[in-house]
Motif scaffolding. Structure first.
Motif, PDB file in Angstrom:
ATOM      1  N   PHE A   1       0.822  -1.216   0.000  1.00 31.56           N
ATOM      2  CA  PHE A   1       0.000   0.000   0.000  1.00 31.56           C
ATOM      3  C   PHE A   1       0.853   1.261   0.000  1.00 31.56           C
ATOM      4  CE2 PHE A   1      -2.282  -3.441   2.114  1.00 31.56           C
ATOM      5  CZ  PHE A   1      -3.429  -3.505   1.330  1.00 31.56           C
ATOM      6  N   LEU A   2       2.111   1.125   0.412  1.00 31.00           N
ATOM      7  CA  LEU A   2       3.013   2.270   0.411  1.00 31.00           C
ATOM      8  C   LEU A   2       3.642   2.496  -0.963  1.00 31.00           C
ATOM      9  CD1 LEU A   2       4.856   1.650   3.805  1.00 31.00           C
ATOM     10  CD2 LEU A   2       2.953   3.213   3.357  1.00 31.00           C
ATOM     11  N   ARG A   3       3.604   1.477  -1.806  1.00 32.71           N
ATOM     12  CA  ARG A   3       4.240   1.554  -3.118  1.00 32.71           C
ATOM     13  C   ARG A   3       3.505   2.514  -4.062  1.00 32.71           C
ATOM     14  NH1 ARG A   3       4.766  -4.017  -4.642  1.00 32.71           N
ATOM     15  NH2 ARG A   3       6.562  -3.953  -3.252  1.00 32.71           N
ATOM     16  N   ARG A   4       2.223   2.681  -3.834  1.00 34.89           N
ATOM     17  CA  ARG A   4       1.386   3.578  -4.651  1.00 34.89           C
ATOM     18  C   ARG A   4       1.340   3.148  -6.117  1.00 34.89           C
ATOM     19  NH1 ARG A   4       2.549   9.718  -2.290  1.00 34.89           N
ATOM     20  NH2 ARG A   4       2.232   9.190  -0.083  1.00 34.89           N
ATOM     21  N   THR A   5       1.213   1.853  -6.346  1.00 33.85           N
ATOM     22  CA  THR A   5       1.110   1.337  -7.710  1.00 33.85           C
ATOM     23  C   THR A   5      -0.049   1.999  -8.447  1.00 33.85           C
ATOM     24  OG1 THR A   5       2.003  -0.808  -7.036  1.00 33.85           O
ATOM     25  CG2 THR A   5       0.743  -0.747  -9.091  1.00 33.85           C
ATOM     26  N   GLY A   6       0.250   2.603  -9.596  1.00 33.06           N
ATOM     27  CA  GLY A   6      -0.786   3.274 -10.380  1.00 33.06           C
ATOM     28  C   GLY A   6      -1.018   4.720 -10.000  1.00 33.06           C
ATOM     29  N   GLY A   7      -0.445   5.159  -8.880  1.00 40.01           N
ATOM     30  CA  GLY A   7      -0.619   6.549  -8.455  1.00 40.01           C
ATOM     31  C   GLY A   7      -1.445   6.679  -7.187  1.00 40.01           C
ATOM     32  N   VAL A   8      -1.519   7.891  -6.689  1.00 41.13           N
ATOM     33  CA  VAL A   8      -2.185   8.163  -5.412  1.00 41.13           C
ATOM     34  C   VAL A   8      -3.674   7.849  -5.483  1.00 41.13           C
ATOM     35  CG1 VAL A   8      -2.844   9.988  -3.800  1.00 41.13           C
ATOM     36  CG2 VAL A   8      -0.496   9.878  -4.657  1.00 41.13           C
ATOM     37  N   ASP A   9      -4.341   8.298  -6.524  1.00 35.57           N
ATOM     38  CA  ASP A   9      -5.789   8.104  -6.613  1.00 35.57           C
ATOM     39  C   ASP A   9      -6.154   6.619  -6.663  1.00 35.57           C
ATOM     40  OD1 ASP A   9      -6.189  10.828  -6.589  1.00 35.57           O
ATOM     41  OD2 ASP A   9      -6.325  11.009  -8.770  1.00 35.57           O
TER      42      ASP A   9
END
Length: 277
Positions: free
Chosen positions: A172-180
């Motif tokens: 969840f910290l990796r932000r795969t795909g971006g913040v949204d």
């Protein structure tokens, strides 16, 4: 992730054809037509024909009844363990596990690479498929997404199946795909925690003792109380049936459940991560 490579395959998987041929041999040995076998196994003649022709995955009830009616010496039940059906959105190495997954009464998943497919949002899944190398075609991505979303119905269509997930905080910290996309993903995972048959625990980023360093794993229990395991790496997957290997994985998963955050702590952490985005 069990993504399909898009290689061409026949409409009927070889395992389905082989199983159908075995059913036909035992039916003819018993002197029965498809129409005569139909009421004995409580399936229509059309279903019997489709199974024999390798066009349909035999339901567990058909296998059990046909085994008895045809006096098949356990051959049908043994052959059924190797059944897979063609599913274009799934990798060939994952299909046998997916078939078992549909009939499982218990399913345990530990994942350290990505949020498991059963918990993904469409946007998160799409971002994973777009990250694959070599890249997928638009039609392949569509097939992947359709199959991924269809599999998620297991969570709600099998309310008596127990689902347990242990997920690394780093996912969840990796932000795969971006913040949204990450914010939406966490919201979806939090909603899933309200299902009575599902538990989600987070393994904290800082964990001095970790029983899962060997990599991701899955375990499932069938309605006959048989246990299977599954492990996956780069473009390959391995179905595990050896009882000694299963025992090792069960011990590791049990230890990880004690090492991960509690259900309440996991929910609190996910809410904090979402709030910080």
């Amino acid at each position: 992730m069990a993504a399909s490579t898009g290689s061409s395959e026949p409409e009927s998987a070889d395992s389905l054809k082989s199983f159908g041929a075995v059913v036909k041999v035992f039916r003819e040995r018993s002197g029965l037509t498809q129409e005569e076998l139909s009421p004995l196994v409580q399936f229509s003649p059309q279903t019997v024909a489709s199974i024999e022709q390798g066009r349909r995955l035999a339901p567990p009830e058909f296998i059990d009844r046909a085994e008895v009616v045809l006096d098949a010496f356990g051959v049908l039940q043994a052959a059924a363990e190797h059944l897979t059906r063609r599913r274009p959105g799934l990798a060939a190495w994952f299909r046998q596990w997916a078939a078992l997954e549909e009939r499982a009464i218990t399913l345990y998943t530990y994942e350290c690479r990505m949020v498991p497919g059963l918990l993904q949002t469409e946007a998160y899944a799409r971002s994973l498929f777009h990250s694959l190398v070599p890249p997928l075609s638009d039609s392949q991505v569509k097939a992947q997404l359709n199959e991924r979303m269809k599999r998620q119905r297991l969570l709600r269509q099998r309310p008596n199946t127990t689902f347990s997930f242990i997920l690394e905080e780093a996912l969840f910290l990796r932000r795969t795909g971006g913040v949204d996309i990450t914010r939406e993903l966490i919201g979806h995972v939090l909603k899933c925690t309200h299902l009575r048959n599902l538990e989600i625990q987070v393994m904290p980023l800082v964990q001095e003792n970790h029983a899962g360093l060997g990599g991701p794993m899955q375990l499932l229990e069938t309605s006959k109380n048989q246990w299977f395991g599954y492990s996956e790496g780069q473009r390959t997957g391995h179905l595990i049936s050896d009882v000694k290997e299963i025992s090792v994985l069960q011990k590791r998963y049990a230890r990880m459940r004690s090492q991960a955050l509690t259900l309440e702590e996991s929910t609190d952490l996910l809410e904090r991560i979402r709030g910080a985005l």
